[in-house]
Design a protein around this motif. Structure first.
Motif, PDB file in Angstrom:
ATOM      1  N   ARG A  67      40.788  44.121  35.152  1.00 45.90           N
ATOM      2  CA  ARG A  67      39.696  43.150  34.179  1.00 45.90           C
ATOM      3  C   ARG A  67      40.265  42.080  34.253  1.00 45.90           C
ATOM      4  O   ARG A  67      40.669  41.956  33.093  1.00 45.90           O
ATOM      5  N   SER A  94      44.159  41.687  34.091  1.00 46.85           N
ATOM      6  CA  SER A  94      44.690  42.245  32.825  1.00 46.85           C
ATOM      7  C   SER A  94      44.702  44.097  32.104  1.00 46.85           C
ATOM      8  O   SER A  94      44.985  44.999  32.189  1.00 46.85           O
ATOM      9  N   GLU A  95      43.049  43.796  31.997  1.00 50.04           N
ATOM     10  CA  GLU A  95      42.813  45.558  31.889  1.00 50.04           C
ATOM     11  C   GLU A  95      42.400  46.557  33.110  1.00 50.04           C
ATOM     12  O   GLU A  95      41.407  46.069  33.700  1.00 50.04           O
ATOM     13  N   ASN A 111      37.371  52.468  30.919  1.00 51.96           N
ATOM     14  CA  ASN A 111      38.679  51.154  30.670  1.00 51.96           C
ATOM     15  C   ASN A 111      40.268  52.782  30.243  1.00 51.96           C
ATOM     16  O   ASN A 111      40.153  53.739  29.477  1.00 51.96           O
ATOM     17  N   LYS A 150      42.526  51.469  29.685  1.00 49.29           N
ATOM     18  CA  LYS A 150      43.706  51.422  28.495  1.00 49.29           C
ATOM     19  C   LYS A 150      43.781  52.525  27.878  1.00 49.29           C
ATOM     20  O   LYS A 150      44.619  52.760  26.658  1.00 49.29           O
ATOM     21  N   LEU A 151      42.042  53.634  27.223  1.00 50.32           N
ATOM     22  CA  LEU A 151      42.455  54.767  26.807  1.00 50.32           C
ATOM     23  C   LEU A 151      43.680  55.709  26.902  1.00 50.32           C
ATOM     24  O   LEU A 151      43.677  56.848  26.074  1.00 50.32           O
ATOM     25  N   ASP A 163      53.555  51.211  26.220  1.00 43.64           N
ATOM     26  CA  ASP A 163      54.116  49.336  26.297  1.00 43.64           C
ATOM     27  C   ASP A 163      53.048  49.211  27.006  1.00 43.64           C
ATOM     28  O   ASP A 163      53.229  48.575  27.934  1.00 43.64           O
ATOM     29  N   SER A 176      51.578  46.272  26.353  1.00 44.04           N
ATOM     30  CA  SER A 176      51.584  44.701  27.548  1.00 44.04           C
ATOM     31  C   SER A 176      51.650  44.952  28.965  1.00 44.04           C
ATOM     32  O   SER A 176      51.651  44.372  29.807  1.00 44.04           O
ATOM     33  N   LEU A 231      48.906  44.860  30.517  1.00 46.50           N
ATOM     34  CA  LEU A 231      47.393  44.382  30.717  1.00 46.50           C
ATOM     35  C   LEU A 231      48.263  43.235  31.394  1.00 46.50           C
ATOM     36  O   LEU A 231      47.518  42.157  31.292  1.00 46.50           O
ATOM     37  N   ARG A 232      49.641  43.271  31.998  1.00 43.78           N
ATOM     38  CA  ARG A 232      49.756  42.113  32.806  1.00 43.78           C
ATOM     39  C   ARG A 232      49.434  41.828  34.518  1.00 43.78           C
ATOM     40  O   ARG A 232      49.363  40.879  34.767  1.00 43.78           O
ATOM     41  N   GLY A 233      48.791  43.022  34.299  1.00 41.63           N
ATOM     42  CA  GLY A 233      47.853  43.255  35.390  1.00 41.63           C
ATOM     43  C   GLY A 233      48.505  43.239  37.312  1.00 41.63           C
ATOM     44  O   GLY A 233      50.046  44.545  36.949  1.00 41.63           O
TER      45      GLY A 233
END
Lengths: 607, 310
Positions: free
Chosen positions: A151, A154-155, A177, A179-180, A210, A212, A215-217
């Motif tokens: 999304r 990124s996420e 999500n 990310k969790l 990491d 990040s 998140l770079r997708g």
């Protein structure tokens, strides 16, 4: 002579060094190999355990969400219960942090409730979602996992749909999500810097310590696709490949069955093999130490072996150069020491024999060479014995009168010439010069060195001696000395042996023959050689003799014939080749009473 | 074992210089959060870290002079808090960390959230998306809500977008919004006067440096006016606001320190994706609720809170 010492040293050195170093290296190398194999196995196990553990945590995370979703689709949809359902959905949001929004769909596929953390909630009959892949998927399989999407580029998000046990219970669709999931895998550490991460089938990164990177997708996906392909190809065992940070890693992949994602556990190769790297360094250090020890030992041993040999060689060289007093000192306590002892004995023997020959040389200055030779070689006193000898006496005529008038220097010079001439002739004929006495000289033939046909040799010697002295005489006369030279020779038995006392011994002959020869010498004129009858008879065939008048000599009862040797061409010829005519007359050597001797003239020994 | 010592001594000798830009005023809870984060990563102020603070309360333009100093060259990192970022878009010399309520892509400082691609990176609070949600939550707390006063600082970047989102939510929830704009801290009192005259049932305050600075005054105003109030950050709630919904600011600044650390260690801001908050806090101040006489229905609202202030 080639120098062979280095090669011997090198041979010993190399052999001994190899004997120590090679087993050491083989040992260290095999140890390193086994350590490497064990470490590889261990790594494989560790990575597998971590990857499986990560996969199972991840699956628990996803299954936990699915289970929670299951709570809201337990009862069938009835009219006017949307608000109760809304509360259910809000509780779900409260309970599961990863859920961002929840759609509740009734059995007809119509959205009835939507609650979200970000957007406005919706209640009541909403849009028809029966054609939504999530609804179709959940109806078909009970649980449906949607594709991962980034999304805002990124996420990472995904949708999970769960259908109730009965179709009337409807379907719940939740937005997750992802990310969790990081919280689930962030704690996983393989070694110090190894880690695990999750990617989906299209190479999209879902979870990584990491965050990040996640998140770079889509931009980062390409980096992981290659890694995933390489690791997945190994089919569950560890491979060495390029990791997510571009450095070489050992990695292993495990596939999670429910969502179709792949967990990759990786550890930097530098760290993974750290323990065996230390072991390797240890082994290398041991090899180095071993090599140094082996080197030292081999050098010492090789030196110990080749050192004495070199010592021996130089010692022998010195002995060979005549240093017979040189002794080779080797105390190695082995065969080399024995060898050195043998060389030392040899040198000692050589020294003794050299001393002997030096003594002979010195003796020869005082004794007739043959006598000196005999004394040394027989190494015992010359036995007194009776044998046939030829006694030759020579005497200068008119010398006494001359010596009174002339200067002493001239006399001594004259005598020296005379002795030299006589000595040379005597040596040439291998006779024995017994003594010089002033102007007189006595020579023995056939004693102590026996010879073939002494009478003939004696005459030839006398002729040569006369010729040599006469050559001098002519010279002397030209200088005004009225000097002549006469010779008397006789053959007969005499006692020969050493006389004198301790420290001063002379070799001499005693008997009538000596006296007779002396008398004949006295009787001889200048340039004359007088022979006694016995001798004359023995050489009658070889030399031209002149019978002189009978004569009586002092100490001899009867007058006897005496013979003078004529100056014949035979005699002259004999000077040039003194031994040539002698050989045929051997059988006539022995006279009455003489010890029969057929021994040929002794060759000079010790040459 | 000489390496760690060498590394330590190298770190000890290197002193990083960080410039802090803010349109708030001291005391600054965000700076405290960031400092805490840096301390947690082993940075010690005065030893290997120095801060240079630049404040222009409520006025990004006031920072221009200080921002131009970034070109002097010995700055390792600039951190801009909130609207201060707006004044820094032209900066290219040094890495800039931001913490923004608005959209950094829209602001033009990053190419995308996933790949900033320039010298800017940081956090966005996605306040815009939450604007509507705040109206909804306020209605859940106070279902009789019909007329809502919206207090907004027009100096705040993205304020119009937020107002638009709020308007849309109000329409869907059948609420009449009353826009109470003001420009800068000097107009706060006037704005409050206007809000008092708006005949509103409740008060919505956009999160922003100015309202943050005057949060106690605003919260007290709401209580005095018997207005249930909704805010963006929990700090407002702690100051007496009825409720707040949004990302934890302090936690965001604390985690921003992680990026500061990575940038100081040499990573490029271009490669560090902009972080979005994962967790949104719903905080309710029960003391205020009692003062306002609001009965919070246990079953529909309180179970949804992350924190309750009693």
């Amino acid at each position: 002579m080639t120098r062979a010492r280095r090669p011997l040293f090198v041979k010993y050195f190399v052999t001994m060094f190899a004997a120590v170093a090679v087993p050491l290296m083989l040992g260290a190398m095999s140890e390193a190999w086994f350590a490497y194999r064990d470490q590889w196995r261990y790594l494989n196990e560790v990575l597998q355990v971590e990857a499986r553990s990560t996969a199972s945590r991840m699956q628990t995370f996803i299954d936990g969400i699915s289970d929670q979703l299951g709570w809201v689709v337990q009862s069938p949809w009835t009219a006017n219960e949307d608000d109760r359902r809304r509360i259910d959905a809000l509780r779900l949001l409260q309970q599961v942090p990863a859920v961002v929004s929840v759609n509740l769909i009734d059995q007809a596929g119509i959205e009835r409730v939507f609650v979200s953390r970000m957007r406005l909630n919706r209640i009541g009959r909403g849009i028809d979602m029966s054609e939504d892949p999530a609804v179709i998927g959940a109806r078909a399989g009970g649980v449906w996992y949607g594709p991962v999407q980034y999304r805002h580029d990124s996420e990472p998000y995904m949708r999970i749909a769960v259908a109730g046990k009965r179709p009337v219970a409807g379907i719940v669709i939740a937005d997750i999500n992802l990310k969790l999931i990081r919280d689930v895998i962030a704690a996983i550490r393989i070694g110090d810097t190894g880690h695990a991460f999750i990617i989906d089938d299209s190479g999209r990164l879902i979870a990584h310590p990491d965050i990040s990177l996640v998140l770079r997708g889509n931009a980062a996906s390409g980096d992981f696709e290659g890694l995933k392909a390489a690791v997945s190809a190994a089919n569950g065992s560890a491979v060495v490949t390029t990791g997510d940070d571009g450095k070489p890693v050992v990695a292993l992949a495990v596939r999670a069955s429910n969502v179709g994602w792949t967990v990759i556990a990786q550890q930097p190769i530098f760290e993974a093999f750290e323990s065996i790297r230390w072991a390797l360094w240890r082994s290398l250090a041991l090899i180095a130490i071993g090599a140094v020890v082996a080197c030292t030992l081999a050098y010492w041993l090789a030196h110990r072996m080749s050192g004495p040999i070199k010592h021996l060689e130089t010692g022998v060289e010195r002995i060979g150069m005549g240093h017979f007093d040189h002794r080779i000192a080797i105390h190695s306590g082995d065969e080399l020491e024995q060898l050195a002892a043998r060389f030392n004995e040899m040198a000692e023997e050589l020294g003794i024999s050299q001393q002997k020959s030096e003594r002979i040389t010195r003796l020869k200055q005082f004794l007739a060479p043959q006598v000196a030779e005999l004394i040394e070689t027989s190494n015992q006193r010359l036995l007194d014995e009776q044998r046939d000898v030829v006694a030759i006496f020579g005497d200068l005529r008119g010398f006494t009168a001359c010596s009174v008038r002339a200067a002493p220097d001239s006399i001594m010079a004259l005598l020296r010439e005379y002795y030299e001439a006589v000595g040379a002739v005597t040596t040439r004929h291998r006779a024995t010069l017994i003594r010089f006495a002033g102007d007189g000289v006595m020579v023995l033939v056939n004693a102590p060195v026996a010879c073939e046909n002494p009478a003939q040799l004696g005459v030839r010697l006398a002729i040569d001696m006369q010729a040599a002295v006469q050559a001098l005489v002519a010279n002397w006369r030209a200088r005004g000395y009225a000097i002549g030279f006469g010779i008397g020779a006789a053959i007969g038995p005499a006692t020969v042996g050493t006389v004198g006392y301790e420290g001063r011994l002379d070799y001499t002959a005693i008997g009538n023959v000596v006296n007779l020869a002396s008398r004949l010498c006295d009787a001889a004129d200048d340039a004359q050689i007088l022979l006694d009858p016995v001798m004359a008879r023995q050489v009658n065939d070889d030399f031209a003799l002149t019978r002189l008048a009978k004569r009586a000599f002092k100490g001899f009862d009867d007058a006897m014939d005496i013979f003078a040797v004529a100056h014949s061409p035979v005699a002259m010829r004999d000077v040039a080749a003194p031994l040539q005519p002698a050989t045929t007359k051997c059988r006539r050597v022995a006279g009455p009473g003489a010890i029969a001797q057929r021994i040929p003239c002794l060759e000079q020994s010790g040459a | 074992m000489a390496w760690p010592v060498a590394a330590q001594s190298q770190e000890a000798t290197k002193r990083y210089h960080i410039l802090w830009f803010s349109t708030q005023s001291l005391p600054d809870p965000f700076l405290d959060g960031f400092r805490e984060g840096m301390r947690a990563r082993g940075y010690v102020e005065g030893k290997n870290l120095t801060f240079e603070l630049h404040y222009a309360p409520g006025d990004p333009a006031g920072l221009r002079q200080a921002i131009s100093e970034l070109r002097r060259g010995n700055i390792d990192l600039a951190v801009s808090s909130g609207p201060a970022t707006r004044a820094m878009t032209e900066v290219t010399e040094v890495p800039v960390l931001f913490a923004l309520s608005g959209d950094p892509v829209e602001l033009g400082i990053v190419k995308s959230l996933g790949q900033p691609g320039g010298n800017f990176t940081g956090s966005t609070f996605l306040s815009l998306e939450l604007a509507g949600k705040r109206v909804e939550l306020l209605k859940d707390i106070f279902p009789k809500l019909r007329r809502l006063a919206v207090l907004s600082n027009t100096n705040h970047p993205g304020e119009q977008s937020e107002w638009r989102a709020t308007r849309e939510a109000c329409r869907e929830l059948e609420i009449t919004p009353v826009y109470v704009p003001f420009a800068g801290p000097r107009e706060v009192e006037a704005a409050l006067g206007a809000a008092a005259n708006a005949r509103a049932d409740a008060l919505l305050v956009f999160p922003d440096a100015t309202t943050m600075v005057h949060r106690s005054r605003i919260a007290q105003f709401a209580i005095d006016q018997h207005l249930p109030s909704m805010f963006g950050w929990s700090e407002y709630c702690e100051a007496g606001g009825l409720a707040s919904y949004g990302a934890n600011q302090r936690a965001t600044y604390f985690s921003l320190a992680a990026y500061a650390d990575r940038i100081l260690r040499g990573e490029r801001p271009a490669d560090l994706p902009v972080v979005q908050p994962t967790k949104f806090e719903f905080v309710v101040n029960l003391r205020t609720a009692r003062l306002l006489g609001i009965e919070l229905d246990e079953s529909s609202v309180l179970f949804r809170t992350n924190r309750v202030i009693e």
